[in-house]
Write a protein that holds these residues in place. Sequence first.
Motif, PDB file in Angstrom:
ATOM      1  N   VAL A 288       0.862  -1.181   0.000  1.00 60.80           N
ATOM      2  CA  VAL A 288       0.000   0.000   0.000  1.00 60.80           C
ATOM      3  C   VAL A 288       0.897   1.230   0.000  1.00 60.80           C
ATOM      4  O   VAL A 288       1.804   1.339   0.817  1.00 60.80           O
ATOM      5  CB  VAL A 288      -0.940   0.031   1.223  1.00 60.80           C
TER       6      VAL A 288
ATOM      7  N   VAL B 271       0.601   5.295   0.294  1.00 64.04           N
ATOM      8  CA  VAL B 271      -0.312   6.354   0.701  1.00 64.04           C
ATOM      9  C   VAL B 271       0.315   7.700   0.359  1.00 64.04           C
ATOM     10  O   VAL B 271       1.431   7.995   0.792  1.00 64.04           O
ATOM     11  CB  VAL B 271      -0.626   6.273   2.211  1.00 64.04           C
ATOM     12  N   GLY B 272      -0.423   8.484  -0.414  1.00 60.33           N
ATOM     13  CA  GLY B 272       0.018   9.822  -0.766  1.00 60.33           C
ATOM     14  C   GLY B 272      -0.750  10.862   0.031  1.00 60.33           C
ATOM     15  O   GLY B 272      -1.572  10.525   0.893  1.00 60.33           O
ATOM     16  N   GLU B 273      -0.495  12.105  -0.277  1.00 62.87           N
ATOM     17  CA  GLU B 273      -1.152  13.212   0.413  1.00 62.87           C
ATOM     18  C   GLU B 273      -2.665  13.196   0.199  1.00 62.87           C
ATOM     19  O   GLU B 273      -3.432  13.548   1.096  1.00 62.87           O
ATOM     20  CB  GLU B 273      -0.568  14.514  -0.126  1.00 62.87           C
ATOM     21  N   LYS B 274      -3.114  12.781  -1.004  1.00 64.87           N
ATOM     22  CA  LYS B 274      -4.538  12.799  -1.338  1.00 64.87           C
ATOM     23  C   LYS B 274      -5.140  11.415  -1.520  1.00 64.87           C
ATOM     24  O   LYS B 274      -6.266  11.157  -1.132  1.00 64.87           O
ATOM     25  CB  LYS B 274      -4.763  13.591  -2.625  1.00 64.87           C
ATOM     26  N   ASN B 275      -4.404  10.535  -2.169  1.00 65.07           N
ATOM     27  CA  ASN B 275      -4.926   9.216  -2.525  1.00 65.07           C
ATOM     28  C   ASN B 275      -3.962   8.120  -2.094  1.00 65.07           C
ATOM     29  O   ASN B 275      -2.832   8.400  -1.696  1.00 65.07           O
ATOM     30  CB  ASN B 275      -5.144   9.126  -4.050  1.00 65.07           C
ATOM     31  N   LYS B 276      -4.434   6.906  -2.207  1.00 64.44           N
ATOM     32  CA  LYS B 276      -3.572   5.745  -1.956  1.00 64.44           C
ATOM     33  C   LYS B 276      -3.874   4.673  -2.977  1.00 64.44           C
ATOM     34  O   LYS B 276      -4.914   4.688  -3.635  1.00 64.44           O
ATOM     35  CB  LYS B 276      -3.749   5.224  -0.538  1.00 64.44           C
TER      36      LYS B 276
ATOM     37  N   SER C 276      -7.931   4.742  -4.188  1.00 62.26           N
ATOM     38  CA  SER C 276      -8.993   5.374  -3.408  1.00 62.26           C
ATOM     39  C   SER C 276      -8.452   6.624  -2.730  1.00 62.26           C
ATOM     40  O   SER C 276      -7.229   6.802  -2.633  1.00 62.26           O
ATOM     41  CB  SER C 276      -9.526   4.405  -2.349  1.00 62.26           C
ATOM     42  N   PRO C 277      -9.347   7.478  -2.230  1.00 64.78           N
ATOM     43  CA  PRO C 277      -8.878   8.601  -1.431  1.00 64.78           C
ATOM     44  C   PRO C 277      -8.124   8.097  -0.196  1.00 64.78           C
ATOM     45  O   PRO C 277      -8.395   7.001   0.316  1.00 64.78           O
ATOM     46  CB  PRO C 277     -10.170   9.322  -1.026  1.00 64.78           C
ATOM     47  N   LYS C 278      -7.197   8.892   0.271  1.00 64.06           N
ATOM     48  CA  LYS C 278      -6.314   8.515   1.379  1.00 64.06           C
ATOM     49  C   LYS C 278      -7.072   8.094   2.636  1.00 64.06           C
ATOM     50  O   LYS C 278      -6.695   7.138   3.304  1.00 64.06           O
ATOM     51  CB  LYS C 278      -5.408   9.714   1.692  1.00 64.06           C
ATOM     52  N   HIS C 279      -8.138   8.781   2.971  1.00 64.75           N
ATOM     53  CA  HIS C 279      -8.830   8.559   4.249  1.00 64.75           C
ATOM     54  C   HIS C 279      -9.714   7.303   4.278  1.00 64.75           C
ATOM     55  O   HIS C 279     -10.205   6.921   5.328  1.00 64.75           O
ATOM     56  CB  HIS C 279      -9.676   9.783   4.601  1.00 64.75           C
TER      57      HIS C 279
ATOM     58  N   ASN D 290     -10.904   3.541   4.531  1.00 64.86           N
ATOM     59  CA  ASN D 290     -10.460   2.266   5.093  1.00 64.86           C
ATOM     60  C   ASN D 290     -10.786   1.189   4.051  1.00 64.86           C
ATOM     61  O   ASN D 290     -11.937   0.777   3.921  1.00 64.86           O
ATOM     62  CB  ASN D 290     -11.167   1.992   6.419  1.00 64.86           C
TER      63      ASN D 290
END
Length: 144
Positions: A107, A109-114, A129-132, A134
């Motif tokens: 995985v 994880v970037g500032e905005k997406n992952k 998907s967006p970073k936040h 689950n």
Amino acid sequence: MHWFDSQLQVLYQLAEAYQKCRNNSFDDAEETRKTRTEFINSVQELVDSVVKLSDISGCVAGHDGFILAKAGSIVDSDALGVMLQESMLIAERSNKLLALGKIQQIVIVGEKNKIAMISIGQLTLGIVSPKHINLADTLSQDPN
């Protein structure tokens, strides 16, 4: 076992069956073609289903830097295919240093997406998907 895990189990079995056919390709080329088609069709069905889940931006499946299946919002699928390949190669090299065992998942994880990358036989599945979000919770839902 939740929805996504059950789908992965099916793909793992199909990937294994395809690999066995490839190893015995001189015995029955038609069976190898049929098994490969079943595997690739199932991969595309999974990719299409994953993007139906809320908060999943896109999903791809790649092999050797080439995208074989994609759905959703993927800006540059060629670049993503190369990234999937290179990420898995780096992880496999790290395995030798860290004794992780066969790499199953990465995985980033970037500032905005992952992006989650999951190894399925010779393919790598990428889920954006967006970073936040689950992903474990999201992927446990049945998209149908």
